[in-house]
Design a protein around this motif. Structure first.
Motif, short mmCIF file in Angstrom:
data_model
loop_
_atom_site.label_atom_id
_atom_site.label_comp_id
_atom_site.label_asym_id
_atom_site.label_seq_id
_atom_site.Cartn_x
_atom_site.Cartn_y
_atom_site.Cartn_z
N PHE A 171 0.84 -1.19 0.00
CA PHE A 171 0.00 0.00 0.00
C PHE A 171 0.89 1.25 0.00
N ILE A 172 0.49 2.24 -0.79
CA ILE A 172 1.22 3.50 -0.79
C ILE A 172 1.12 4.10 0.61
N ALA A 173 2.22 4.61 1.13
CA ALA A 173 2.25 5.15 2.49
C ALA A 173 1.46 6.46 2.57
N GLU A 174 1.11 6.85 3.79
CA GLU A 174 0.32 8.07 3.97
C GLU A 174 1.13 9.32 3.64
N ASP A 175 2.41 9.31 3.97
CA ASP A 175 3.30 10.42 3.61
C ASP A 175 4.32 9.85 2.63
N PRO A 176 3.95 9.76 1.35
CA PRO A 176 4.63 8.81 0.46
C PRO A 176 5.85 9.31 -0.29
N ILE A 177 6.25 10.56 -0.14
CA ILE A 177 7.30 11.03 -1.06
C ILE A 177 8.29 11.94 -0.36
N PHE A 178 9.54 11.76 -0.76
CA PHE A 178 10.61 12.66 -0.34
C PHE A 178 11.39 13.06 -1.59
N ILE A 179 11.46 14.36 -1.86
CA ILE A 179 12.08 14.87 -3.08
C ILE A 179 13.40 15.56 -2.75
N ARG A 180 14.42 15.23 -3.51
CA ARG A 180 15.66 15.99 -3.48
C ARG A 180 16.08 16.20 -4.92
N ASP A 181 17.19 16.83 -5.15
CA ASP A 181 17.59 17.22 -6.49
C ASP A 181 17.62 16.02 -7.44
N LYS A 182 16.73 16.02 -8.39
CA LYS A 182 16.66 15.02 -9.45
C LYS A 182 16.49 13.59 -8.92
N GLU A 183 15.90 13.46 -7.74
CA GLU A 183 15.68 12.13 -7.18
C GLU A 183 14.45 12.17 -6.28
N ALA A 184 13.64 11.10 -6.35
CA ALA A 184 12.43 11.01 -5.54
C ALA A 184 12.35 9.64 -4.87
N ASP A 185 12.13 9.65 -3.55
CA ASP A 185 11.86 8.42 -2.80
C ASP A 185 10.35 8.30 -2.61
N ILE A 186 9.80 7.17 -3.03
CA ILE A 186 8.37 6.91 -2.88
C ILE A 186 8.20 5.73 -1.93
N PHE A 187 7.40 5.90 -0.88
CA PHE A 187 7.34 4.93 0.20
C PHE A 187 6.05 4.11 0.17
N PHE A 188 6.22 2.82 0.47
CA PHE A 188 5.11 1.88 0.57
C PHE A 188 5.11 1.25 1.96
N ASN A 189 3.95 0.78 2.37
CA ASN A 189 3.82 -0.06 3.56
C ASN A 189 3.37 -1.45 3.12
#
Length: 927
Positions: A171-189
């Motif tokens: 499941f996609i996490a409730e706070d699902p994204i962290f953005i930095r320069d030209k890179e994105a972390d997308i979080f799942f549970n």
């Protein structure tokens, strides 16, 4: 050569197949094995696009009959051969006799042999690891502008011991994204469906999974920046009008982490042999007069040339994965749990306890004791040490409080230095790892030292773990065979293994044990009657299953320890003339005549009319042990209802095991003696370790998953504390368990961690530019064969080496413990540990034995070290703490990391660097 339209379809079919094998369509992935594929990407693409036609043309053009075009046959035959062994991402080494459905079983002299599709493979369990998934996307209007997207796990509800519980999804996490320069972390549970979600996620399995994916896709496209959302929402190809780029990667991510796969042990040897048979039997078709049709000769030469090149490329990749799978793994997160009494009984132990009580970590330790339930809110730490006129004394009320050194890392070496025979004074080793990786890594230390192996693995029900379509039984067989084959090396000659199964797999388990231990070493099949467990209300038309089986095999049946005397049930004796009426009823029920019995021993529970066991006693006072065992249940003679007598204590309310401590007590007492070692590499909730500890045996437990901490470690701390000496804690009340103990626990690098720490050097290797503080598996550009190596400069600073690992589904950078790593790889039984500083430089001295040879290992940071100046310091420590000049136990090795100027003139002392040993041992696999 001009390819006709009909030929073109066959060529494209074969090209598409090769692209799938070599994962060309996944070239945007940027993690694990996909990073390696990039090395060969250009070469493979050229081979598929250009070389296939050229190879075929080079031989076919020599065929004298120009009107007979063999191109179609070449590609169809090549496809026919390779596709036989490829299944959904894996090569399955099944030997073929002829056409697609004709298999051949190899025979090498056995009367009967079990053969299964994945027999010559390793089973790789990936679900619990959840390695990061990364891919690169490009701005279509600016191809030089790329963006990296990482899928990561924020929380994971992991299954226990390969045993699946509730169905789980990403499941996609409730706070699902962290953005930095030209890179994105997308979080799942990774978790089951919650009650409040049941209306949204309903239907059959495919419908639920599709809804979960759709929800993830919509959320991601809404939360990422607009420019990235525009890229990710584009269609993957012109043919896939309904699938976006992000949905494609969600699909791959779900599939990757929800299925297992295999690594073939020697793929090239297998495919080469199969290719030779294929050409001989299906292309050349040699007749009785050894004649061959001329066109078949050319086809054979062409297909052989083409397939050999493909096999070479495939095998290099498989061999690379094999090498990383078999390598011994690094150790990290090493901690010790020890009760205060064990510390207090040592010289200077009370002073160490006082240092512990004054340490900043004592507050966290006290909180844990309260959580465990062994102290109350009125606890006063000052009451632990009693001040006496003649000195200090430990208040025995607190003797079994368990100290975890994770709260007191600055004092850990002080605690360890109290012991002069460290490993032999420890009671257990608790290892957080996938069990094959752990067995491979710890084998040098425990080879031929284990007395009893008890394992309660997944039962092959079909829901225990994910498995490849049509290969459920093969998956289970390979899982078990890989691990049981290794376990044979652990047992002493008098040792034995007990494998606990049910009807889903007992028939396979018996043959696996025959294969690895030999039929001649079969001792018994034990029937364990566990009670009404199979939902009898829904099975009125069939038998109610109420038993498991335990297969009992010896390392050597001639020398096996069968310790019948220590496993007696506490019977009460009754002479035949004084048998109580209710007992006569039981004897008649069991068709035993009163007059024929010399003496009967009966166990009475709670002095009531409950009969637990009746044993017939022989003339010499011994009694026979049957191979049918009751569970922790007794029979009420009045109502004939089944009740539970002993409740399995599991911490935090966990109930994943149905195995009571009394069952393990009987097994351990029958097969081992005090101080011998019990191994369980499907540890579950640590029942076997808990019972072994209470019975005075040493133990090794291996388990994977986050519940290692919440169940296994938690439970063993309860055991050390002597917590709950009452009926609900297994055998504690029966044996009057009062607590105490000392064990080590640690984590191991996993196979997926190894893959994730690969670094590619595309333009040669400049060792001066390697990162000295990071574990990296360096791969030189251009070839995969025997070119994997790690940065050897890591040993210059052994206390600060990092590695990216995934623990509990979460990625972190962990510090590797090279000291513990080397001790395991080299097989050092540690006796003494001394840590001391000299001129602001930390030194760690390890004294122990490897087999029968003494060994002293010296670790320090060698950066800017004056090797000449340290000689006197090292020599003084060797004389003072290790009596190096009085070595009376034969030859001794003195090993040190990096260089050393030590020059010993003492006889039988060998001084050398451990560096070459360290790096050689790492790749010393089992196969």
């Amino acid at each position: 050569m001009v390819v006709t339209m009909n030929e073109s379809s066959d060529v494209e079919k074969f090209k598409s197949f090769l692209k799938e094998i070599f994962r060309i369509d996944l070239q945007d992935l940027d993690f694990g094995i996909y990073k390696i594929m990039k090395i060969k990407q250009d070469m493979i693409q050229k081979f598929i696009d250009d070389d296939l036609i050229r190879i075929a043309d080079s031989v076919i053009s020599e065929f004298p009959d120009k009107d007979q075009n063999l191109m179609t046959d070449v590609f169809n035959l090549s496809y026919e051969f390779l596709s036989r062994y490829y299944s959904n991402g894996d090569f399955i080494p099944q030997i073929r006799y002829g056409g697609r459905d004709k298999y051949m079983i190899p025979y090498n002299g056995q009367e009967v042999e079990l053969y299964w599709a994945t027999r010559n493979s390793y089973y790789v369990k990936t679900t619990e690891y959840f390695t990061n998934y990364s891919f690169i996307v490009y701005d279509p209007f600016n191809p030089d502008d790329k963006f990296k997207v990482n899928f990561k796990i924020k929380e994971a509800d992991l299954d226990k011991n390969y045993v699946a519980s509730e169905k789980k999804y990403f499941f996609i996490a409730e706070d699902p994204i962290f953005i930095r320069d030209k890179e994105a972390d997308i979080f799942f549970n990774y978790r089951p469906i919650r009650n409040d979600e049941s209306e949204v996620f309903q239907g059959n399995e495919n419908t639920i999974r599709d809804t979960v994916k759709q929800k993830a896709e919509e959320t991601i496209l809404n939360v990422v920046p607009n420019n990235l959302s525009e890229i990710l929402s584009r269609k993957t190809t012109e043919n896939e009008t309904n699938r976006s780029i992000i949905r494609r990667h969600i699909d791959i991510y779900f599939k990757k982490n929800e299925s297992d796969y295999f690594i073939v042990k020697n793929l090239r040897k297998f495919l080469d042999a199969e290719l030779a048979n294929f050409i001989k039997n299906e292309i050349l078709k040699i007749d009785n007069d050894f004649n061959v049709i001329e066109s078949n000769r050319y086809l054979a030469k062409n297909v052989s040339s083409m397939c050999q090149q493909i096999i070479k490329q495939i095998s290099e990749i498989e061999d690379f994965e094999l090498k990383l799978w078999e390598k011994k793994k690094f150790v990290f997160n090493v901690n010790y749990v020890i009760t205060l009494s064990r510390i207090a009984n040592k010289e200077n132990g009370l002073r160490t306890i006082r240092n512990i009580l004054n340490h900043k970590g004592i507050a966290e330790q006290i909180n844990e004791w309260k959580e465990i339930g062994i102290i109350g809110n009125d606890f006063n730490q000052k009451s632990i040490i009693l001040e006496k006129l003649d000195g200090m004394e430990l208040d025995q009320h607190y003797a079994t409080l368990p100290i975890d050194t994770k709260f007191f890392k600055e004092l850990e070496f002080e605690i360890l230095a109290l012991f002069n025979d460290l490993d032999n004074e420890m009671d257990g080793w608790l290892i957080h790892s996938e069990n094959y990786q752990a067995l491979n890594t710890i084998l040098p230390l425990f080879k031929e030292k284990i007395q009893t192996i008890y394992i309660d693995p997944p039962f092959n029900t079909g829901s225990d773990f994910s498995y490849k379509d049509e290969y459920q039984d093969s998956t289970w067989l390979t899982l078990m065979d890989n691990r049981i084959a290794v376990s044979h090396n652990f047992l002493k000659n008098s040792g034995s293994i007990l494998l606990h199964l049910d009807h889903n797999a007992d028939h396979y388990g018996r043959i696996i044990l025959d294969k690895n231990f030999g039929k001649e070493n079969f001792i018994n099949e034990i029937i364990w009657r566990m009670g009404w467990v199979s939902g009898y209300k829904t099975q009125v038309s069939a038998f109610v299953r109420n038993h498991d089986v335990i297969f009992y095999y010896a390392k050597n049946s001639q020398d096996v320890l069968f310790n019948k005397g220590d496993s007696k049930i506490p019977y009460q004796s009754f002479d035949k003339d004084t048998i109580k009426p209710e007992l006569e009823t039981i004897l008649k029920k069991w068709d035993i005549e009163k007059e024929s019995i010399r003496n009967i021993k009966i166990n009475i529970k709670n002095n009531k009319n409950f009969v637990y066991k009746i044993g017939l006693v022989t003339k010499d006072g011994e009694y026979n042990i049957e191979d049918t065992w009751n569970s922790s249940e007794y029979e009420d003679l009045n109502s004939n209802k089944i009740k539970r007598n002993a409740k399995e204590y599991t911490p935090n309310g966990s109930k994943i095991t149905q195995k009571p401590e009394e069952l393990l007590k009987r097994i351990i007492e029958l097969t081992s003696k005090k101080d011998q070692i019990i191994l369980d590499f499907f540890l579950g909730t640590a029942t076997s370790a808990a019972v072994a500890h209470k019975l005075g045996r040493k133990w090794v437990g291996i388990e994977v998953g986050d519940y290692f901490y919440t169940d296994c470690l938690w439970r063993m701390k309860h055991v050390l504390a002597g917590f709950g000496n009452h009926e609900s804690c297994g055998i504690s009340k029966e044996i009057n368990w009062s607590g105490g103990g000392f064990f080590k626990y640690f984590n191991l690098e996993q196979y997926e961690d190894s893959l994730n720490n690969i670094e590619i050097r595309e333009k040669g290797l400049d060792e001066a530019k390697l990162k000295p503080h990071i574990v990296e598996y360096i791969l030189k550009y251009g070839t995969l064969e025997s070119k994997i190596f790690v940065n050897k400069e890591m040993l210059s600073d052994p206390f600060n080496i990092k590695m990216r690992i995934v623990d509990g589904g979460i990625e972190e950078e962990a510090t590797m413990n090279l000291i513990e790593t080397f001790n395991l790889w080299y097989g050092v039984n540690v006796e003494k540990v001394v840590s001391v500083d000299d001129r602001d430089r930390r030194y760690v001295f390890i004294k122990g034995r490897k087999d029968r040879q003494g060994v002293i290992i010296i670790w320090r940071n060698t950066k800017d070290l004056d090797f000449i100046a340290e000689k006197d310091f090292i020599m003084e420590k060797l004389r003072k703490d290790f009596n190096i000049e009085d070595d009376s136990q034969g030859s001794t090795q003195v090993l040190f990391n990096n260089d050393c100027a030590l020059d010993l003139s003492v006889n039988n002392i060998e001084v050398k660097s451990l560096d070459p040993i360290f790096f050689e041992l790492q790749w010393d696999g089992l196969s």
